[in-house]
Design a protein around this motif. Structure first.
Motif, PDB file in Angstrom:
ATOM      1  N   ASP A   1       0.782  -1.230  -0.009  1.00 56.82           N
ATOM      2  CA  ASP A   1      -0.094  -0.026   0.060  1.00 56.82           C
ATOM      3  C   ASP A   1       0.830   1.297  -0.048  1.00 56.82           C
ATOM      4  O   ASP A   1       0.568   2.380  -0.972  1.00 56.82           O
ATOM      5  N   ALA A   2       1.943   1.281   0.818  1.00 58.77           N
ATOM      6  CA  ALA A   2       2.920   2.498   0.915  1.00 58.77           C
ATOM      7  C   ALA A   2       3.604   2.617  -0.522  1.00 58.77           C
ATOM      8  O   ALA A   2       3.704   3.611  -0.986  1.00 58.77           O
ATOM      9  N   GLN A   3       3.969   1.528  -1.202  1.00 52.76           N
ATOM     10  CA  GLN A   3       4.625   1.602  -2.522  1.00 52.76           C
ATOM     11  C   GLN A   3       3.772   2.033  -3.417  1.00 52.76           C
ATOM     12  O   GLN A   3       4.026   2.739  -4.436  1.00 52.76           O
ATOM     13  N   ALA A   4       2.447   1.890  -3.317  1.00 49.90           N
ATOM     14  CA  ALA A   4       1.414   2.262  -4.243  1.00 49.90           C
ATOM     15  C   ALA A   4       1.073   3.713  -4.170  1.00 49.90           C
ATOM     16  O   ALA A   4       0.862   4.475  -5.197  1.00 49.90           O
ATOM     17  N   ASP A   5       1.511   4.383  -2.967  1.00 48.29           N
ATOM     18  CA  ASP A   5       1.390   5.588  -2.698  1.00 48.29           C
ATOM     19  C   ASP A   5       2.658   6.399  -3.090  1.00 48.29           C
ATOM     20  O   ASP A   5       3.008   7.504  -2.769  1.00 48.29           O
ATOM     21  N   GLY A   6       3.577   5.633  -3.723  1.00 44.32           N
ATOM     22  CA  GLY A   6       4.808   6.423  -3.786  1.00 44.32           C
ATOM     23  C   GLY A   6       5.964   6.449  -3.097  1.00 44.32           C
ATOM     24  O   GLY A   6       7.065   6.946  -3.320  1.00 44.32           O
ATOM     25  N   TRP A   7       6.048   5.475  -1.961  1.00 44.72           N
ATOM     26  CA  TRP A   7       7.226   5.443  -0.899  1.00 44.72           C
ATOM     27  C   TRP A   7       8.058   4.431  -1.367  1.00 44.72           C
ATOM     28  O   TRP A   7       7.735   3.190  -1.892  1.00 44.72           O
ATOM     29  N   ASP A   8       9.451   4.483  -1.064  1.00 48.52           N
ATOM     30  CA  ASP A   8      10.169   3.673  -0.896  1.00 48.52           C
ATOM     31  C   ASP A   8      10.410   3.399   0.355  1.00 48.52           C
ATOM     32  O   ASP A   8      10.733   4.115   1.248  1.00 48.52           O
ATOM     33  N   VAL A   9      10.116   1.827   0.757  1.00 50.08           N
ATOM     34  CA  VAL A   9       9.992   1.518   2.019  1.00 50.08           C
ATOM     35  C   VAL A   9      11.311   0.738   2.560  1.00 50.08           C
ATOM     36  O   VAL A   9      11.485  -0.165   1.758  1.00 50.08           O
ATOM     37  N   CYS A  10      11.473   1.036   3.623  1.00 51.43           N
ATOM     38  CA  CYS A  10      12.546   0.240   4.382  1.00 51.43           C
ATOM     39  C   CYS A  10      11.929  -0.153   5.579  1.00 51.43           C
ATOM     40  O   CYS A  10      11.505   0.429   6.288  1.00 51.43           O
ATOM     41  N   LEU A  11      12.136  -1.685   5.817  1.00 50.58           N
ATOM     42  CA  LEU A  11      11.392  -2.408   6.961  1.00 50.58           C
ATOM     43  C   LEU A  11      12.159  -2.491   8.281  1.00 50.58           C
ATOM     44  O   LEU A  11      13.429  -3.217   7.770  1.00 50.58           O
ATOM     45  N   GLY A  12      11.810  -1.965   9.189  1.00 53.45           N
ATOM     46  CA  GLY A  12      12.775  -2.480  10.388  1.00 53.45           C
ATOM     47  C   GLY A  12      11.976  -2.976  11.328  1.00 53.45           C
ATOM     48  O   GLY A  12      10.668  -2.774  11.627  1.00 53.45           O
ATOM     49  N   LEU A  13      12.444  -4.025  12.178  1.00 49.17           N
ATOM     50  CA  LEU A  13      11.701  -4.801  13.220  1.00 49.17           C
ATOM     51  C   LEU A  13      12.160  -4.841  14.752  1.00 49.17           C
ATOM     52  O   LEU A  13      13.427  -4.933  14.511  1.00 49.17           O
ATOM     53  N   THR A  14      11.582  -5.002  15.737  1.00 51.73           N
ATOM     54  CA  THR A  14      12.307  -5.069  16.817  1.00 51.73           C
ATOM     55  C   THR A  14      12.840  -6.782  16.743  1.00 51.73           C
ATOM     56  O   THR A  14      12.130  -7.502  15.807  1.00 51.73           O
ATOM     57  N   PRO A  15      13.719  -7.273  17.577  1.00 49.68           N
ATOM     58  CA  PRO A  15      14.201  -8.601  17.504  1.00 49.68           C
ATOM     59  C   PRO A  15      13.285  -9.581  17.655  1.00 49.68           C
ATOM     60  O   PRO A  15      12.923 -10.617  16.869  1.00 49.68           O
ATOM     61  N   THR A  16      12.279  -9.525  18.508  1.00 51.90           N
ATOM     62  CA  THR A  16      11.088 -10.483  18.535  1.00 51.90           C
ATOM     63  C   THR A  16      10.014 -10.454  17.455  1.00 51.90           C
ATOM     64  O   THR A  16       9.843 -11.338  16.748  1.00 51.90           O
ATOM     65  N   ALA A  17       9.942  -9.013  16.916  1.00 51.79           N
ATOM     66  CA  ALA A  17       9.113  -9.279  15.622  1.00 51.79           C
ATOM     67  C   ALA A  17       9.680  -9.782  14.318  1.00 51.79           C
ATOM     68  O   ALA A  17       9.215 -10.521  13.527  1.00 51.79           O
ATOM     69  N   ALA A  18      11.152  -9.588  14.041  1.00 47.77           N
ATOM     70  CA  ALA A  18      11.940 -10.265  13.122  1.00 47.77           C
ATOM     71  C   ALA A  18      11.774 -11.757  13.334  1.00 47.77           C
ATOM     72  O   ALA A  18      11.734 -12.441  12.342  1.00 47.77           O
ATOM     73  N   ARG A  19      11.599 -12.278  14.860  1.00 51.08           N
ATOM     74  CA  ARG A  19      11.709 -13.681  14.750  1.00 51.08           C
ATOM     75  C   ARG A  19      10.243 -14.355  14.373  1.00 51.08           C
ATOM     76  O   ARG A  19      10.226 -15.329  13.982  1.00 51.08           O
ATOM     77  N   TRP A  20       9.427 -13.487  14.813  1.00 45.27           N
ATOM     78  CA  TRP A  20       8.070 -13.838  14.357  1.00 45.27           C
ATOM     79  C   TRP A  20       7.876 -14.038  12.956  1.00 45.27           C
ATOM     80  O   TRP A  20       7.061 -14.974  12.166  1.00 45.27           O
ATOM     81  N   LEU A  21       8.595 -13.108  12.225  1.00 42.31           N
ATOM     82  CA  LEU A  21       8.544 -13.028  10.672  1.00 42.31           C
ATOM     83  C   LEU A  21       9.721 -13.751   9.908  1.00 42.31           C
ATOM     84  O   LEU A  21       9.751 -13.625   8.778  1.00 42.31           O
ATOM     85  N   ASP A  22      10.410 -14.411  10.693  1.00 42.62           N
ATOM     86  CA  ASP A  22      11.616 -14.984  10.232  1.00 42.62           C
ATOM     87  C   ASP A  22      11.667 -15.694   8.830  1.00 42.62           C
ATOM     88  O   ASP A  22      12.094 -15.441   7.984  1.00 42.62           O
ATOM     89  N   GLU A  23      10.382 -16.514   8.590  1.00 42.19           N
ATOM     90  CA  GLU A  23      10.279 -17.251   7.279  1.00 42.19           C
ATOM     91  C   GLU A  23       9.745 -16.295   6.204  1.00 42.19           C
ATOM     92  O   GLU A  23       9.986 -16.739   5.017  1.00 42.19           O
ATOM     93  N   SER A  24       9.495 -15.190   6.539  1.00 50.19           N
ATOM     94  CA  SER A  24       9.027 -14.116   5.484  1.00 50.19           C
ATOM     95  C   SER A  24      10.264 -12.958   5.252  1.00 50.19           C
ATOM     96  O   SER A  24       9.750 -12.314   4.179  1.00 50.19           O
ATOM     97  N   LEU A  25      11.318 -13.034   6.051  1.00 47.97           N
ATOM     98  CA  LEU A  25      12.372 -11.817   5.898  1.00 47.97           C
ATOM     99  C   LEU A  25      12.655 -11.630   4.391  1.00 47.97           C
ATOM    100  O   LEU A  25      12.836 -10.666   3.998  1.00 47.97           O
TER     101      LEU A  25
END
Length: 183
Positions: A27-51
């Motif tokens: 959605d952000a990209q569709a609005d013209g943003w270049d997106v950089c994703l940062g996560l807390t360590p626990t959020a990164a662990r939750w999304l590990d398979e998707s990183l």
């Protein structure tokens, strides 16, 4: 990705709405943003398979740790930061200046750098009763952070009855757009 001229740092803590972050990036990209994703360590662990997929989607590495001294910064400079969902721990750490996690360190420093920043907490009603949350939200607002909490932002649910699909991501992205348009 579309041609972009604005960079959005999209940061997230470990709360159930983080599982929808790929759609938020799109959605952000569709609005013209270049997106950089940062996560807390626990959020990164939750999304590990998707990183890897999230890095491919953004075109930037997903970050959850500080870089080592001497390493180059791999992201472009941020025009706006959105920190959502921001947990009880992240909001309080940020307001108190406790920067053990990468994303909290970046948003804390971002205040001093004058980077427009939006945050939307994601806490249950029990956490919302803790006095420190109100103090932390007030502190962040006093320092110029747009905090989307209460009417028009995130409203806490009773413990155990969260509605992650109802998390108002669109409100956060709209606020980011408004902040970018002011600069």
């Amino acid at each position: 990705m579309t041609s972009t001229s604005r960079t959005l740092y999209l940061f997230g803590s470990a709360a159930p709405p983080i599982f929808d972050v790929a759609k938020v990036i799109e959605d952000a990209q569709a609005d013209g943003w270049d997106v950089c994703l940062g996560l807390t360590p626990t959020a990164a662990r939750w999304l590990d398979e998707s990183l890897d997929g999230l890095a491919a989607l953004t075109g930037h590495p997903v970050r959850s740790e500080y870089k080592l001294p001497g390493q180059p910064d791999v992201w472009p400079k941020a025009d706006v930061i959105v920190f959502a969902p921001a947990t009880f721990n992240s909001i309080n750490s940020w307001a108190l200046g406790l920067t053990a996690s990468f994303v909290v360190g970046v948003v804390a420093e971002g205040i001093g750098k004058g980077i427009p920043t939006v945050t939307m907490p994601c806490v249950n009603a029990a956490y919302a009763q803790h006095r420190q949350l109100g103090r932390s939200i007030a502190e962040l607002r006093e320092q110029g952070v747009t905090v989307l909490y209460g009417e028009g932002g995130f409203m806490p649910n009773p413990p155990g009855s969260g509605k992650p699909k109802a998390y108002p991501w669109d409100v956060a992205l709209h606020s980011a757009r408004k902040l970018a348009d002011r600069t």
